[in-house]
Every structure is written in C-alpha cells, then in structure tokens.
Design a protein around this motif. Structure first.
Motif, PDB file in Angstrom:
ATOM      1  N   SER A  22       4.849  -4.503   3.302  1.00  0.00           N
ATOM      2  CA  SER A  22       5.139  -4.606   1.867  1.00  0.00           C
ATOM      3  C   SER A  22       6.176  -5.690   1.593  1.00  0.00           C
ATOM      4  CB  SER A  22       5.610  -3.259   1.319  1.00  0.00           C
ATOM      5  OG  SER A  22       6.768  -2.807   2.007  1.00  0.00           O
ATOM      6  N   VAL A  49       4.349  -5.075 -12.529  1.00  0.00           N
ATOM      7  CA  VAL A  49       3.989  -3.842 -11.834  1.00  0.00           C
ATOM      8  C   VAL A  49       5.013  -2.749 -12.144  1.00  0.00           C
ATOM      9  CG1 VAL A  49       3.469  -2.779  -9.604  1.00  0.00           C
ATOM     10  CG2 VAL A  49       2.911  -5.192  -9.987  1.00  0.00           C
ATOM     11  N   LEU A 461       6.322   0.447  -5.551  1.00  0.00           N
ATOM     12  CA  LEU A 461       5.640  -0.809  -5.256  1.00  0.00           C
ATOM     13  C   LEU A 461       5.455  -0.986  -3.753  1.00  0.00           C
ATOM     14  CD1 LEU A 461       6.771  -1.203  -8.202  1.00  0.00           C
ATOM     15  CD2 LEU A 461       6.939  -3.630  -7.651  1.00  0.00           C
ATOM     16  N   ALA A 464       2.980   1.641  -2.352  1.00  0.00           N
ATOM     17  CA  ALA A 464       1.592   1.347  -2.717  1.00  0.00           C
ATOM     18  C   ALA A 464       1.021   0.240  -1.838  1.00  0.00           C
ATOM     19  CB  ALA A 464       1.514   0.947  -4.192  1.00  0.00           C
ATOM     20  N   ILE A 465       1.818  -0.761  -1.541  1.00  0.00           N
ATOM     21  CA  ILE A 465       1.351  -1.868  -0.706  1.00  0.00           C
ATOM     22  C   ILE A 465       1.177  -1.418   0.739  1.00  0.00           C
ATOM     23  CG2 ILE A 465       1.939  -4.152   0.192  1.00  0.00           C
ATOM     24  CD1 ILE A 465       3.402  -4.625  -2.505  1.00  0.00           C
ATOM     25  N   HIS A 469      -3.530  -2.511   1.575  1.00  0.00           N
ATOM     26  CA  HIS A 469      -3.479  -3.938   1.878  1.00  0.00           C
ATOM     27  C   HIS A 469      -4.522  -4.255   2.951  1.00  0.00           C
ATOM     28  CE1 HIS A 469      -0.932  -2.260   5.103  1.00  0.00           C
ATOM     29  NE2 HIS A 469      -1.384  -3.269   5.812  1.00  0.00           N
ATOM     30  N   ILE A 474      -2.432  -7.926  -0.844  1.00  0.00           N
ATOM     31  CA  ILE A 474      -2.238  -6.626  -1.492  1.00  0.00           C
ATOM     32  C   ILE A 474      -3.547  -6.171  -2.129  1.00  0.00           C
ATOM     33  CG2 ILE A 474      -0.928  -5.418  -3.301  1.00  0.00           C
ATOM     34  CD1 ILE A 474       1.190  -7.727  -2.998  1.00  0.00           C
ATOM     35  N   TRP A 476      -3.963  -3.672  -5.107  1.00  0.00           N
ATOM     36  CA  TRP A 476      -3.319  -2.762  -6.052  1.00  0.00           C
ATOM     37  C   TRP A 476      -4.304  -1.753  -6.623  1.00  0.00           C
ATOM     38  CZ3 TRP A 476       1.668  -2.396  -6.194  1.00  0.00           C
ATOM     39  CH2 TRP A 476       2.483  -3.503  -5.997  1.00  0.00           C
ATOM     40  N   ALA A 481      -1.609  -2.524 -11.164  1.00  0.00           N
ATOM     41  CA  ALA A 481      -1.758  -3.929 -10.776  1.00  0.00           C
ATOM     42  C   ALA A 481      -1.084  -4.830 -11.803  1.00  0.00           C
ATOM     43  CB  ALA A 481      -3.235  -4.281 -10.661  1.00  0.00           C
ATOM     44  N   GLY A 536      -3.409  -9.423  -5.242  1.00  0.00           N
ATOM     45  CA  GLY A 536      -4.055  -8.119  -5.249  1.00  0.00           C
ATOM     46  C   GLY A 536      -4.679  -7.693  -6.557  1.00  0.00           C
TER      47      GLY A 536
END
Length: 580
Positions: A22, A49, A461, A464-465, A469, A474, A476, A481, A536
């Motif tokens: 990330s 984001v 953030l 989530a990554i 990925h 990335i 999203w 996103a 992403g």
C-alpha cells in the motif's frame, strides 16, 4: 472532471523507503507525499478517496442516530490529568506547552474532551441516550512509524462516544454502533471480519475489532469456519487439548541433553513429539511503594506445551500480574532455579515461585521439562508424584489452527487482518474519573455509562490496497475509488470525431451522476492505460477512430483480463448508477 484540470502525478518506481504494498502504490500513484517520519501530504488523488470514505461513514453514523460535532486537535492537559492518562499513556502522547507554560496535548483520541462536554450538557435522564461523533486529525508519536499511512504518526480518524443511563441501554447503543459499522464496511466493498477483542488501554467491558482481511495484516484473526465465532488472537480462548490427565507410565529420569536448550531441539534429540515437552517462562512482578521504589518482587513460572506460545494479554489478566509484569532477569532466574535459561523446569527449585500451568499442561503426564541444570532435562515428569500441583491453572497461550472452537461448533482457523475499526463498551471508566453524572427520575445523580467507537479513516486506504491490488497497481472498490470511470481517447488531438465523442461521453456520464474523469492530457495509449491501472480506477472506456467507425468503444473493468467492444449506448447503460 478533466485530467488537464486535475493533478496527476505518477511514478514508475516507488521511493526506496516505501515498505509494504500500500505504501509503494500510494506513493507511485501520487496519492501521498512524505513530509516527515510518519507524516504525509495527502495529494488530490488520495484526498478524493478520503472524502469518499468520510462520506460513507458520515451517512451511516447519522443514519444510526449519531450527532456530528468537532473537537480540537490541541487539548488542555487538565482533562487528561483527571483520568490519569496524561502520565500513564507514555511517549506516544505528544505533550506541549503554550507561551504561558501551560500543558497541552496533541490528541490521539477524545474520550476526555467528549466526557467534559457531556458532563456540562447532559444533565437529565431525559437527554439520554446521546451519541456524538467527529472526524478529526489525530497524532500518536510512534516510536518507529512505518508502512506509510498504515502506522503513521498523524492520521484521520472518526471517533464516536455514546452516553446512556445504565449498562442495559448502553448495550443497545453498542449494538447499534456495531450494526452501523457492519453497514459501513459493507459499503466500502471490503472483505472484513468483526472479531471479539481485548479492551486494552482504552478499557471497558466489551470490545470488537473490525479487521480488513489481508495476507499482509499485522493481526491474527481467529475464527471458526462452521460457526459465527471470531476473535482477535489476544482474546481467543484456548481450550485444553486433553480430556483428562492420564496415569503416570514412566519413571522420572534425568536425561543428558548437551547443548539442547529449546523444546524443539530436545524433542528431536530424544525422538519424542514436541507435544510431549513443556517450556518454562519466568516472569517477575514488582510491588512498588509510593516513591516508586521496588519493595517486593514475586517470581512466576509459566508452563506451556512445547509447541505453544504465551499470550501476554491473557497473562496480564492473571491475579497478581494485573498490575504489570516483566521478564525475569538472569540473576533472578539463577537465584530461584540454580540454572541459566534454556534448562529451566518446575522440579526442585531453590526458592519458591508462583507456578501457573496452561490448561493443556495441567493435564499432561510423562512430560519432558528442564532439570534446572545445564545440559539436562527430566523425562517422565508427572504432576503430584514428581512436583506439586500448580498454584494456578489458566488459559495463558495463543490458540493455533486446528484447536477446538470455544463454541463447540468445530475447529479454529487463523487468517491475517488489518484493524481499521474498534467499538468499546466503556462502562463508567471515564465518567467516574471525570464525575460525569446525570439526574435520574428521582433527582439523584448517576454516572453515565459510555461507549466509544473508532474508524481509522486514512488507514482504510492502506487496508483497501493491501487487500485489492495486482502487479499493475491498485484495484479500488467502486464506492471509494478516486474516480469511478476514466475515459481514454486515443489521438483526440488529431481527430475531431474522437475529441467530440470523448467530450460527449464525459458530459453524458456526468449528467447521470457518474464520477468520471476525461484523460485529455494527450498521453500515448500505453502510458495512459498504465497510469489508470496504477491509480486503480474501476472502469475504463477507450475511444478511437477505428472503434468509432464501427460504432463501438472499448470497455474494460479494472479486474477484467481483456477489453470488450460495446456501443456507446451499452456503455452508458453499464455505467449508469443502479438504484436499489
């Protein structure tokens, strides 16, 4: 939005100091820029984001009946001194002085300030229950900030605080927030688990962590695949692995184990399973006087099966160790056991110690343990015959995959997770310290019962990554996103048809409420596609002269292996937000 009007700043390589995925991808995608150790600028792409994460949180908190306010980053030390946390919290709490020499702190959390508001404003039972929340910058002076925004010093957090008349109504508020968190994380589009957790430094009576599932997560999540049981490994109960203690079948024997100081090495030397060995861990608990001087030290011997690991949180809840413990020094060990570490055991001690056996160890027979002499271990050791029964039998170990589930519904599995949210039923811990009371129906003052509920906004953030990925960048979830759709025209500077079609599609999507970006930078297709795969964006639409002649454009979802050709009408239908 047009890319030429926005700020796109991507890198082919991550900076050398970027560690986890990330961190690397956020730096490469131009979402964050390092300002100092654990302190980052959130660039426009990353801020989009964050704002989407905040919007989802805010909507669900309001839906759950919480009321938003905003508390300051800098807080007077007096409030933290009321609860004792000004001194207890340690160096993670940033302490500062103003020009008059008065003490302040840079807030890591806001229990004290919120309780101060409540004791001034919530005077009657008629005003309860009440739940306040804010989304605000926090600062924790981490000793070693790392992993980018995953463990930074400055971050954004949503914290909420509920105030109730009693435990029963506070439990309802807690359950309400738990349900709100479920909705929040479902809307984020992340795979997550809510797990029972230890209350830790915050304190309180009940606690659940919300963990985003990721192989790179720092936390171990314990769950039962065939039931609803889930807990942080710190809290997961380890049941005894033996139904009862078998009768002794071996004589106690002092056996040479030259140079073998670990259970693994001893088991291999003797040709025995590791599960037949017992490891010794020596702790010390110091009793202090009012001046902070040690007036008495009690030595504790903890016994675990050779393949198990001590759980420090569980140990810290044992009677006699709740006030704190440390690992014993070599001199303390030698004074009580007559041996250096590596060969310690519970038989023939020089001085009395408190012996705590894990539940499984308490049921073992014919086990192997240290002989309190270098290069020797006992085999065939048995409780009652060769050593006294332990002073205490307790669950003091980490569970392992395959252990029986505490709910009796199967066996346990373990996966990694990243903690991004936490709910606590605090009880009266803070209201008692700060005298936050309300008047009941009889006009008598009663302590408010509190709950607190946090979500690491910026940490979402990173989590989530870590979960989403690939080798291109990335991926999203749509709901958070930075842009939902990117329109990529090829050669729009050379083709009026491509330019017109791209602008029209951009305008049509905006009119439908789609968060769309038109890449009008004039980049080559390869570089353009690479940028948006790195960033992403979930949906990409490519417009070219060749496609337009066929009445088609190319559509590709971020997770799709290949693009497909669609008409503009089909693309609009595909990307139009669907109402429930």
């Amino acid at each position: 939005m047009k890319a030429s009007q926005f700020f796109v700043s991507t890198l082919k390589e991550a900076p050398a100091d970027a560690e986890v995925v990330s961190h690397k991808l956020m730096m490469r995608a131009g979402m964050i820029k390092r300002l100092g150790a654990g302190i980052y600028n959130y660039m426009p792409m990353g801020l989009r984001v964050i704002r989407k994460v905040e919007a989802i949180i805010r909507e669900e908190m309001v839906r759950a009946g919480a009321v938003e306010l905003l508390m300051p980053v800098v807080q007077p030390a007096e409030l933290w001194q009321e609860t004792g946390r000004f001194d207890k919290m340690g160096p993670e709490l940033m302490r500062v002085k103003d020009r008059h020499g008065r003490d302040f702190i840079i807030q890591p959390t806001s229990e004290e300030v919120m309780t101060d508001i409540a004791r001034q404003e919530l005077r009657s039972y008629k005003q309860l229950p009440k739940n306040f929340f804010h989304i605000q910058t926090k600062f924790r002076d981490e000793r070693r900030p790392r992993f980018g925004i995953m463990r930074g010093r400055e971050f954004t957090m949503k914290d909420a605080y509920s105030f109730d008349r009693d435990v029963a109504t506070a439990t309802v508020s807690y359950q309400n927030m738990y349900a709100a968190y479920q909705r929040i994380f479902e809307r984020f589009g992340l795979q997550f688990r809510a797990v029972a957790a230890d209350t830790g430094a915050i304190g309180g009576e009940a606690s659940h962590e919300f963990q985003v599932i990721a192989d790179t997560g720092e936390d171990a999540i314990v769950y039962c695949p065939s039931s609803e049981y889930a807990a942080n490994i710190e809290l997961a109960e380890a049941l005894p692995l033996l139904a009862e203690r078998a009768a002794a079948s071996q004589a106690l024997s002092k056996t040479a184990t030259p140079g073998k100081s670990t259970c693994e090495d001893v088991a291999a030397l003797l040709g025995l399973p590791l599960t037949q060995t017992v490891k010794s861990i020596v702790l010390a608990a110091d009793e202090l006087n009012e001046q902070g001087e040690v007036v008495k030290t009690t030595v504790w011997l903890l016994l675990l099966r050779g393949d198990h690991e001590m759980n420090e949180v569980k140990v810290g809840k044992l009677p006699g160790l709740k006030a704190g413990f440390r690992f014993a020094t070599v001199s303390e060990i030698e004074a009580h056991f007559g041996s250096k570490p590596g060969y310690l055991g519970p038989i023939q001690l020089l001085k009395p110690v408190k012996v705590v056996a894990d539940r499984t160890v308490a049921l073992m027979s014919d086990f192997v343990c240290g002989a309190n002499e270098a290069d020797f271990h006992y085999t065939g050791a048995n409780w009652g015959r060769d050593l006294p029964e332990p002073d205490l039998v307790a669950d003091i170990r980490n569970v392992v995959a395959g252990d029986p589930s505490p709910d009796g519904q199967g066996v346990l599995a373990i996966q990694r997770g990243i903690e991004v949210g936490h709910v606590f039923l605090l009880g009266t811990k803070y209201s008692a310290d700060m005298k936050a009371t309300y008047l009941d129906e009889n006009g008598k003052p009663q302590l408010m019962v509190m709950g607190c509920y946090g979500i690491g906004v910026t940490r979402i953030l990173g989590a989530a990554i870590e979960q989403n990925h690939d080798d291109r960048g990335i991926i999203w979830p749509e709901s958070i996103a930075p842009f939902r759709v990117v329109v990529c025209p090829i050669g729009m500077d050379r083709s009026e048809e491509v330019k017109a079609a791209a602008h029209k599609l951009h305008e049509d999507l905006l009119a439908l409420g789609v968060d769309v970006l038109l890449d009008d930078r004039g980049e080559r297709p390869g570089a353009m596609f690479a940028d948006w795969e790195l960033v992403g964006v979930p949906h990409r639409v490519v417009i070219s002269d060749r496609g337009l002649k066929e009445g088609l454009v190319e559509y590709q979802g971020r997770r799709d292996a290949e693009a497909r050709k669609l008409s503009l009408a089909e693309v609009l239908d595909l990307l139009t937000p669907k109402t429930a």
